[in-house]
Design a protein around this motif. Structure first.
Motif, PDB file in Angstrom:
ATOM      1  N   SER A 182      45.219 -35.446 -10.836  1.00 36.23           N
ATOM      2  CA  SER A 182      45.600 -34.882  -9.548  1.00 36.23           C
ATOM      3  C   SER A 182      44.354 -34.601  -8.726  1.00 36.23           C
ATOM      4  O   SER A 182      43.334 -34.160  -9.248  1.00 36.23           O
ATOM      5  N   SER A 240      43.177 -33.610  -4.317  1.00 36.20           N
ATOM      6  CA  SER A 240      43.637 -33.446  -2.943  1.00 36.20           C
ATOM      7  C   SER A 240      43.781 -34.834  -2.321  1.00 36.20           C
ATOM      8  O   SER A 240      43.067 -35.775  -2.671  1.00 36.20           O
ATOM      9  N   ASP A 285      42.946 -36.257   0.336  1.00 28.94           N
ATOM     10  CA  ASP A 285      41.798 -36.900   0.967  1.00 28.94           C
ATOM     11  C   ASP A 285      40.753 -37.365  -0.040  1.00 28.94           C
ATOM     12  O   ASP A 285      39.817 -38.078   0.319  1.00 28.94           O
ATOM     13  N   THR A 335      51.133 -40.406  -3.357  1.00 29.56           N
ATOM     14  CA  THR A 335      50.768 -39.166  -2.676  1.00 29.56           C
ATOM     15  C   THR A 335      52.026 -38.366  -2.403  1.00 29.56           C
ATOM     16  O   THR A 335      53.057 -38.929  -2.015  1.00 29.56           O
ATOM     17  N   ASP A 380      50.099 -32.493  -0.148  1.00 26.71           N
ATOM     18  CA  ASP A 380      48.653 -32.430   0.000  1.00 26.71           C
ATOM     19  C   ASP A 380      47.900 -33.028  -1.176  1.00 26.71           C
ATOM     20  O   ASP A 380      46.668 -32.948  -1.220  1.00 26.71           O
ATOM     21  N   HIS A 381      48.615 -33.611  -2.141  1.00 27.19           N
ATOM     22  CA  HIS A 381      47.965 -34.094  -3.350  1.00 27.19           C
ATOM     23  C   HIS A 381      48.217 -35.587  -3.575  1.00 27.19           C
ATOM     24  O   HIS A 381      49.291 -36.104  -3.241  1.00 27.19           O
TER      25      HIS A 381
END
Length: 264
Positions: free
Chosen positions: A44, A46, A48, A81, A84-85
């Protein structure tokens, strides 16, 4: 999310054992599949940062590493995705041998390793070092900045030789009694001897094993490149102590640093 990954890869988690990675970043579990038992590892990050070198490392290792380097074979992977992850699911062949250290890289008691195990380690490190790669595990720019800062002395930071390295060769990434190298996220070019130097540093709390590492890997460590690689590893691990990690290694690392800096 691990259950979501299992569904995507047609796998069913079995057993109760959960293997959590550094700070909960990864989760691995045994799974049943149509082709036999496997190991499903979920990463996992973020959204981005869900990609790049660490994301692609295991896939590139599967493509490029020779058979002389025993490792879990990667069967399939799946990325997605959500919110946010970002997630990376990797389905591997299951390795039945146990890791030498269980919850951390540092060795705390001497393992019972036979000659065949040490020979396999030496052969694997020699094979890894020759794999051509444009991946980078350690950057010269980092050494220019960090070595004087964390070693506390003026030092020539120019790397005498570069070679491909696993990049995270510690006791929780090695198995016994059958020798296997796990976790291929961060492999790439590093100062020659980096892997041997890292394993030695993580052995310092067990003097008999650190001495055995030096004896078995002397052809790597007892060279100008190997000694420089030790300085690199000591730099990195001393920096990690400023973040609260590897605190028990600080004193033996500084003692080893003093020995390396003595006139030869």
């Amino acid at each position: 999310m691990h259950a979501t990954a299992a569904t995507a890869l047609n796998a069913t988690p079995i057993g109760t054992r959960e293997a959590w990675g550094w700070r909960g970043r990864t989760l691995g579990r045994a799974v049943a599949t149509a082709s036999g038992e496997g190991w499903l590892r979920l990463v996992s990050a973020s959204a981005d940062k869900a990609g790049g070198k660490l994301w692609e490392g295991p896939q590139e290792a599967e493509r490029l590493m020779p058979l002389a380097v025993p490792r879990p074979r990667l069967r399939e992977r799946h990325t997605w995705t959500e919110g946010d992850h970002g997630y990376l699911a990797e389905l591997y062949d299951k390795i039945t041998a146990s890791t030498i250290a269980t919850h951390e890289p540092i060795l705390r008691e001497a393992p019972d390793l036979d000659d065949a195990w040490w020979d396999s380690l030496s052969t694997a490190l020699d094979a890894i070092a020759t794999v051509p790669s444009d991946r980078v595990a350690v950057r010269q720019e980092y050494l220019d900045r960090a070595m004087p800062q964390y070693l506390g002395i003026p030092v020539n930071t120019t790397v005498p030789a570069w070679a491909t390295a696993h990049g995270d060769l510690h006791w929780a990434n090695l198995t016994s009694p059958t020798f296997t190298v796990l976790d291929w996220e961060g492999w790439g070019v590093a100062p020659a001897g980096y892997d041997a130097a890292l394993l030695h540093s993580y052995s310092l709390l067990v003097p008999e094993t650190s001495a055995e590492v030096r004896r078995r890997l002397g052809h790597i460590l007892d060279t100008p490149s190997g000694r420089f690689a030790e300085l690199v590893v000591i730099t990195e691990l001393l920096q990690s102590t400023t973040r609260g990690d590897n605190l028990e290694l600080e004193r033996p690392l500084r003692a080893r640093l003093d020995r390396l800096l003595q006139p030869r």
